[in-house]
Write a protein that holds these residues in place. Sequence first.
Motif, mmCIF file in Angstrom:
data_model
loop_
_atom_site.group_PDB
_atom_site.id
_atom_site.type_symbol
_atom_site.label_atom_id
_atom_site.label_comp_id
_atom_site.label_asym_id
_atom_site.label_seq_id
_atom_site.Cartn_x
_atom_site.Cartn_y
_atom_site.Cartn_z
ATOM 1 N N LYS A 68 73.220 60.407 72.300
ATOM 2 C CA LYS A 68 72.150 60.348 71.300
ATOM 3 C C LYS A 68 71.428 61.686 71.192
ATOM 4 C CE LYS A 68 71.270 55.434 71.558
ATOM 5 N NZ LYS A 68 70.359 54.378 71.978
ATOM 6 N N ARG A 69 71.261 62.337 72.315
ATOM 7 C CA ARG A 69 70.536 63.605 72.316
ATOM 8 C C ARG A 69 71.328 64.716 71.636
ATOM 9 N NH1 ARG A 69 67.721 66.671 77.243
ATOM 10 N NH2 ARG A 69 65.972 67.383 76.025
ATOM 11 N N LYS A 70 72.638 64.747 71.862
ATOM 12 C CA LYS A 70 73.475 65.797 71.288
ATOM 13 C C LYS A 70 74.145 65.359 69.997
ATOM 14 C CE LYS A 70 74.245 67.835 75.726
ATOM 15 N NZ LYS A 70 74.662 69.104 76.174
ATOM 16 N N LYS A 71 73.841 64.124 69.559
ATOM 17 C CA LYS A 71 74.374 63.567 68.320
ATOM 18 C C LYS A 71 75.897 63.563 68.301
ATOM 19 C CE LYS A 71 70.436 64.473 65.366
ATOM 20 N NZ LYS A 71 69.412 65.004 66.144
ATOM 21 N N TRP A 72 76.493 63.137 69.422
ATOM 22 C CA TRP A 72 77.945 62.997 69.485
ATOM 23 C C TRP A 72 78.365 61.842 68.608
ATOM 24 C CZ3 TRP A 72 78.231 63.052 75.514
ATOM 25 C CH2 TRP A 72 78.095 64.360 75.963
ATOM 26 N N ARG A 73 79.497 61.988 67.947
ATOM 27 C CA ARG A 73 80.009 60.907 67.105
ATOM 28 C C ARG A 73 80.842 59.982 67.979
ATOM 29 N NH1 ARG A 73 84.553 59.741 63.991
ATOM 30 N NH2 ARG A 73 84.046 58.419 62.234
ATOM 31 N N THR A 74 80.393 58.746 68.136
ATOM 32 C CA THR A 74 81.109 57.786 68.964
ATOM 33 C C THR A 74 81.492 56.553 68.156
ATOM 34 O OG1 THR A 74 79.037 56.817 69.689
ATOM 35 C CG2 THR A 74 80.001 58.517 71.103
ATOM 36 N N ASP A 75 81.593 56.693 66.844
ATOM 37 C CA ASP A 75 81.953 55.563 65.990
ATOM 38 C C ASP A 75 83.466 55.500 65.891
ATOM 39 O OD1 ASP A 75 81.818 53.466 64.250
ATOM 40 O OD2 ASP A 75 81.402 54.701 62.499
ATOM 41 N N PHE A 76 84.066 54.525 66.542
ATOM 42 C CA PHE A 76 85.516 54.418 66.580
ATOM 43 C C PHE A 76 86.016 53.293 65.677
ATOM 44 C CE2 PHE A 76 84.375 56.024 70.863
ATOM 45 C CZ PHE A 76 84.858 57.307 70.681
ATOM 46 N N THR A 77 85.359 53.082 64.555
ATOM 47 C CA THR A 77 85.787 52.032 63.634
ATOM 48 C C THR A 77 86.990 52.497 62.835
ATOM 49 O OG1 THR A 77 84.293 52.809 61.927
ATOM 50 C CG2 THR A 77 83.439 51.135 63.432
ATOM 51 N N GLU A 78 87.480 51.651 61.978
ATOM 52 C CA GLU A 78 88.677 51.945 61.192
ATOM 53 C C GLU A 78 88.313 52.639 59.885
ATOM 54 O OE1 GLU A 78 92.018 50.247 61.499
ATOM 55 O OE2 GLU A 78 91.654 49.500 63.507
ATOM 56 N N GLU A 79 87.305 53.476 59.887
ATOM 57 C CA GLU A 79 86.859 54.143 58.668
ATOM 58 C C GLU A 79 87.940 54.993 58.013
ATOM 59 O OE1 GLU A 79 83.711 57.603 57.676
ATOM 60 O OE2 GLU A 79 82.969 55.930 58.845
ATOM 61 N N PRO A 80 88.704 55.804 58.743
ATOM 62 C CA PRO A 80 89.744 56.600 58.080
ATOM 63 C C PRO A 80 90.791 55.730 57.386
ATOM 64 C CG PRO A 80 89.336 57.460 60.263
ATOM 65 C CD PRO A 80 88.572 56.176 60.135
ATOM 66 N N GLN A 81 91.037 54.547 57.914
ATOM 67 C CA GLN A 81 92.010 53.650 57.307
ATOM 68 C C GLN A 81 91.549 53.225 55.914
ATOM 69 O OE1 GLN A 81 94.848 53.028 58.665
ATOM 70 N NE2 GLN A 81 95.664 51.344 57.488
ATOM 71 N N GLN A 82 90.248 53.099 55.706
ATOM 72 C CA GLN A 82 89.723 52.663 54.424
ATOM 73 C C GLN A 82 89.852 53.749 53.367
ATOM 74 O OE1 GLN A 82 85.756 51.519 55.347
ATOM 75 N NE2 GLN A 82 86.345 49.633 56.375
ATOM 76 N N GLN A 83 90.010 54.985 53.753
ATOM 77 C CA GLN A 83 90.101 56.079 52.795
ATOM 78 C C GLN A 83 91.523 56.288 52.291
ATOM 79 O OE1 GLN A 83 88.466 59.346 54.923
ATOM 80 N NE2 GLN A 83 86.394 58.555 54.896
ATOM 81 N N LEU A 84 92.483 55.566 52.831
ATOM 82 C CA LEU A 84 93.871 55.711 52.418
ATOM 83 C C LEU A 84 94.131 54.916 51.145
ATOM 84 C CD1 LEU A 84 95.689 55.261 55.839
ATOM 85 C CD2 LEU A 84 95.192 57.394 54.666
ATOM 86 N N SER A 85 95.107 55.371 50.374
ATOM 87 C CA SER A 85 95.499 54.614 49.191
ATOM 88 C C SER A 85 96.263 53.371 49.636
ATOM 89 C CB SER A 85 96.371 55.472 48.279
ATOM 90 O OG SER A 85 97.622 55.708 48.892
#
Length: 66
Positions: A26-43
């Motif tokens: 939280k302090r260094k604002k590391w990205r720890t979101d491991f959801t399937e977000e990139p999958q949603q951007q695919l055609s």
Amino acid sequence: MPFWLVLVLVIGGLFLLGFLYDFAAKRKKWRTDFTEEPQQQLSTSQRVYNELSLQQSLRNSDHHNS
């Protein structure tokens, strides 16, 4: 040393490590979101291709293990 004390120390240590990691993330604002977000951007065709290739590799893996 009693077993319950060792167990409490191990579990407490794991909680402490988790707390410290969360605090630093939280302090260094590391990205720890491991959801399937990139999958949603695919055609649609890319998602179908990915799914079919995963199914094919699973079938190949099952075939070699039997």
